[in-house]
Motif scaffolding. Structure first.
Motif, PDB file in Angstrom:
ATOM      1  N   VAL A 100       0.851  -1.185   0.000  1.00  0.00           N
ATOM      2  CA  VAL A 100       0.000   0.000   0.000  1.00  0.00           C
ATOM      3  C   VAL A 100       0.887   1.235   0.000  1.00  0.00           C
ATOM      4  CG1 VAL A 100      -1.788   1.277   1.239  1.00  0.00           C
ATOM      5  CG2 VAL A 100      -1.803  -1.230   1.265  1.00  0.00           C
ATOM      6  N   SER A 101       0.662   2.104  -0.989  1.00  0.00           N
ATOM      7  CA  SER A 101       1.353   3.392  -1.064  1.00  0.00           C
ATOM      8  C   SER A 101       0.292   4.482  -1.128  1.00  0.00           C
ATOM      9  CB  SER A 101       2.234   3.476  -2.310  1.00  0.00           C
ATOM     10  OG  SER A 101       3.225   2.492  -2.290  1.00  0.00           O
ATOM     11  N   PHE A 102       0.537   5.606  -0.462  1.00  0.00           N
ATOM     12  CA  PHE A 102      -0.420   6.711  -0.478  1.00  0.00           C
ATOM     13  C   PHE A 102       0.272   7.992  -0.062  1.00  0.00           C
ATOM     14  CE2 PHE A 102      -0.459   4.903   3.740  1.00  0.00           C
ATOM     15  CZ  PHE A 102      -0.501   5.989   4.589  1.00  0.00           C
ATOM     16  N   THR A 103      -0.382   9.107  -0.338  1.00  0.00           N
ATOM     17  CA  THR A 103       0.132  10.391   0.135  1.00  0.00           C
ATOM     18  C   THR A 103      -0.803  10.922   1.219  1.00  0.00           C
ATOM     19  OG1 THR A 103      -0.982  11.567  -1.671  1.00  0.00           O
ATOM     20  CG2 THR A 103       1.332  11.019  -1.994  1.00  0.00           C
ATOM     21  N   HIS A 104      -0.180  11.535   2.204  1.00  0.00           N
ATOM     22  CA  HIS A 104      -0.907  12.144   3.315  1.00  0.00           C
ATOM     23  C   HIS A 104      -0.079  13.331   3.775  1.00  0.00           C
ATOM     24  CE1 HIS A 104      -3.442  12.576   6.792  1.00  0.00           C
ATOM     25  NE2 HIS A 104      -2.418  12.418   7.607  1.00  0.00           N
ATOM     26  N   GLU A 105      -0.701  14.506   3.786  1.00  0.00           N
ATOM     27  CA  GLU A 105      -0.007  15.741   4.172  1.00  0.00           C
ATOM     28  C   GLU A 105       1.288  15.915   3.383  1.00  0.00           C
ATOM     29  OE1 GLU A 105       0.272  15.474   8.448  1.00  0.00           O
ATOM     30  OE2 GLU A 105      -1.859  16.004   8.684  1.00  0.00           O
ATOM     31  N   LYS A 106       1.190  15.712   2.073  1.00  0.00           N
ATOM     32  CA  LYS A 106       2.281  15.917   1.110  1.00  0.00           C
ATOM     33  C   LYS A 106       3.492  15.007   1.337  1.00  0.00           C
ATOM     34  CE  LYS A 106       0.905  20.613   0.163  1.00  0.00           C
ATOM     35  NZ  LYS A 106       1.284  22.001   0.033  1.00  0.00           N
ATOM     36  N   PHE A 107       3.276  13.854   1.976  1.00  0.00           N
ATOM     37  CA  PHE A 107       4.356  12.891   2.191  1.00  0.00           C
ATOM     38  C   PHE A 107       3.917  11.548   1.620  1.00  0.00           C
ATOM     39  CE2 PHE A 107       7.068   9.943   4.500  1.00  0.00           C
ATOM     40  CZ  PHE A 107       8.283  10.587   4.473  1.00  0.00           C
ATOM     41  N   LEU A 108       4.838  10.842   0.975  1.00  0.00           N
ATOM     42  CA  LEU A 108       4.541   9.537   0.401  1.00  0.00           C
ATOM     43  C   LEU A 108       4.845   8.441   1.414  1.00  0.00           C
ATOM     44  CD1 LEU A 108       3.760   7.817  -2.082  1.00  0.00           C
ATOM     45  CD2 LEU A 108       6.175   7.795  -2.683  1.00  0.00           C
ATOM     46  N   TYR A 109       3.842   7.608   1.699  1.00  0.00           N
ATOM     47  CA  TYR A 109       3.976   6.490   2.628  1.00  0.00           C
ATOM     48  C   TYR A 109       3.911   5.181   1.857  1.00  0.00           C
ATOM     49  CZ  TYR A 109       3.054   9.758   6.451  1.00  0.00           C
ATOM     50  OH  TYR A 109       3.124  10.793   7.352  1.00  0.00           O
ATOM     51  N   ASP A 110       4.513   4.144   2.436  1.00  0.00           N
ATOM     52  CA  ASP A 110       4.563   2.843   1.775  1.00  0.00           C
ATOM     53  C   ASP A 110       4.670   1.767   2.852  1.00  0.00           C
ATOM     54  OD1 ASP A 110       4.825   1.236  -0.600  1.00  0.00           O
ATOM     55  OD2 ASP A 110       6.945   0.999  -0.115  1.00  0.00           O
ATOM     56  N   ARG A 111       3.858   0.697   2.694  1.00  0.00           N
ATOM     57  CA  ARG A 111       3.931  -0.391   3.670  1.00  0.00           C
ATOM     58  C   ARG A 111       3.437  -1.688   3.041  1.00  0.00           C
ATOM     59  NH1 ARG A 111       0.758  -1.179   9.429  1.00  0.00           N
ATOM     60  NH2 ARG A 111       1.567  -3.261   9.803  1.00  0.00           N
ATOM     61  N   LYS A 112       4.035  -2.797   3.458  1.00  0.00           N
ATOM     62  CA  LYS A 112       3.620  -4.122   3.012  1.00  0.00           C
ATOM     63  C   LYS A 112       2.854  -4.797   4.145  1.00  0.00           C
ATOM     64  CE  LYS A 112       6.685  -7.439   2.644  1.00  0.00           C
ATOM     65  NZ  LYS A 112       7.697  -8.408   2.179  1.00  0.00           N
ATOM     66  N   TYR A 113       1.690  -5.362   3.810  1.00  0.00           N
ATOM     67  CA  TYR A 113       0.857  -6.122   4.739  1.00  0.00           C
ATOM     68  C   TYR A 113       0.826  -7.557   4.216  1.00  0.00           C
ATOM     69  CZ  TYR A 113      -0.932  -1.472   6.003  1.00  0.00           C
ATOM     70  OH  TYR A 113      -1.057  -0.161   6.404  1.00  0.00           O
ATOM     71  N   THR A 114       1.241  -8.526   5.034  1.00  0.00           N
ATOM     72  CA  THR A 114       1.261  -9.921   4.595  1.00  0.00           C
ATOM     73  C   THR A 114       0.418 -10.787   5.520  1.00  0.00           C
ATOM     74  OG1 THR A 114       3.500  -9.627   3.706  1.00  0.00           O
ATOM     75  CG2 THR A 114       2.735 -11.887   4.020  1.00  0.00           C
ATOM     76  N   PHE A 115      -0.567 -11.440   4.927  1.00  0.00           N
ATOM     77  CA  PHE A 115      -1.363 -12.437   5.640  1.00  0.00           C
ATOM     78  C   PHE A 115      -0.728 -13.779   5.320  1.00  0.00           C
ATOM     79  CE2 PHE A 115      -4.111  -8.848   5.175  1.00  0.00           C
ATOM     80  CZ  PHE A 115      -4.867  -8.828   6.337  1.00  0.00           C
ATOM     81  N   VAL A 116      -0.078 -14.378   6.295  1.00  0.00           N
ATOM     82  CA  VAL A 116       0.640 -15.630   6.067  1.00  0.00           C
ATOM     83  C   VAL A 116      -0.321 -16.799   5.984  1.00  0.00           C
ATOM     84  CG1 VAL A 116       2.781 -14.800   7.115  1.00  0.00           C
ATOM     85  CG2 VAL A 116       1.092 -15.993   8.526  1.00  0.00           C
TER      86      VAL A 116
END
Length: 139
Positions: A100-116
């Motif tokens: 998941v990547s998104f912008t919030h308050e002019k900053f780019l965020y990125d994170r991986k979510y894994t359901f094993v």
């Protein structure tokens, strides 16, 4: 140069996987389907949201790999959710990965979510905020 790039932790964004319909008598049938949702638990909207998903693992001794799917949402308002995709019951026994990547308050965020493997199970159900349903969630 990498040390000069600020990294902020992702907070207030979750991925939830819930049964499309509550199972009868708590028994999951082979025909059952699951739904994947992106939850914005923040007090503000997030923008330019990109979710890349894929599944991988073994089913009945055979290697299984799903297609990589990409979903784009211009905005996910505060305290709401967006449906990402569906998952067939037979594929709940493989790993499912969501970038998941998104912008919030002019900053780019990125994170991986894994359901094993095995984590999409009623044993791990919680009440999912904003959805008002039970399922599994990574926040």
């Amino acid at each position: 140069m990498m040390k000069d790039i600020p990294v902020k932790p992702v907070e207030g964004i979750a991925i939830a996987i819930v049964p499309s319909e509550p199972p009868e008598d708590g028994v999951f049938s082979e025909e059952m389907h699951w739904e994947v949702f992106l939850l914005n638990l923040k007090q503000e909207p997030v923008e330019n949201v990109l979710v890349a998903s894929k599944g991988y693992g073994e089913v009945a001794g055979e290697e299984v790999k799903t297609s990589t799917l990409r979903h784009y949402y211009e905005e996910v308002p505060a305290g709401t959710f967006s449906k990402v995709e569906g998952i067939q019951q037979e594929l709940t026994q493989i790993n499912h990965e969501f970038w998941v990547s998104f912008t919030h308050e002019k900053f780019l965020y990125d994170r991986k979510y894994t359901f094993v493997r095995g984590s999409i199970d009623k044993e791990f159900f919680v009440n999912i905020p904003v959805l008002g349903r039970k399922g599994v969630m990574i926040a």
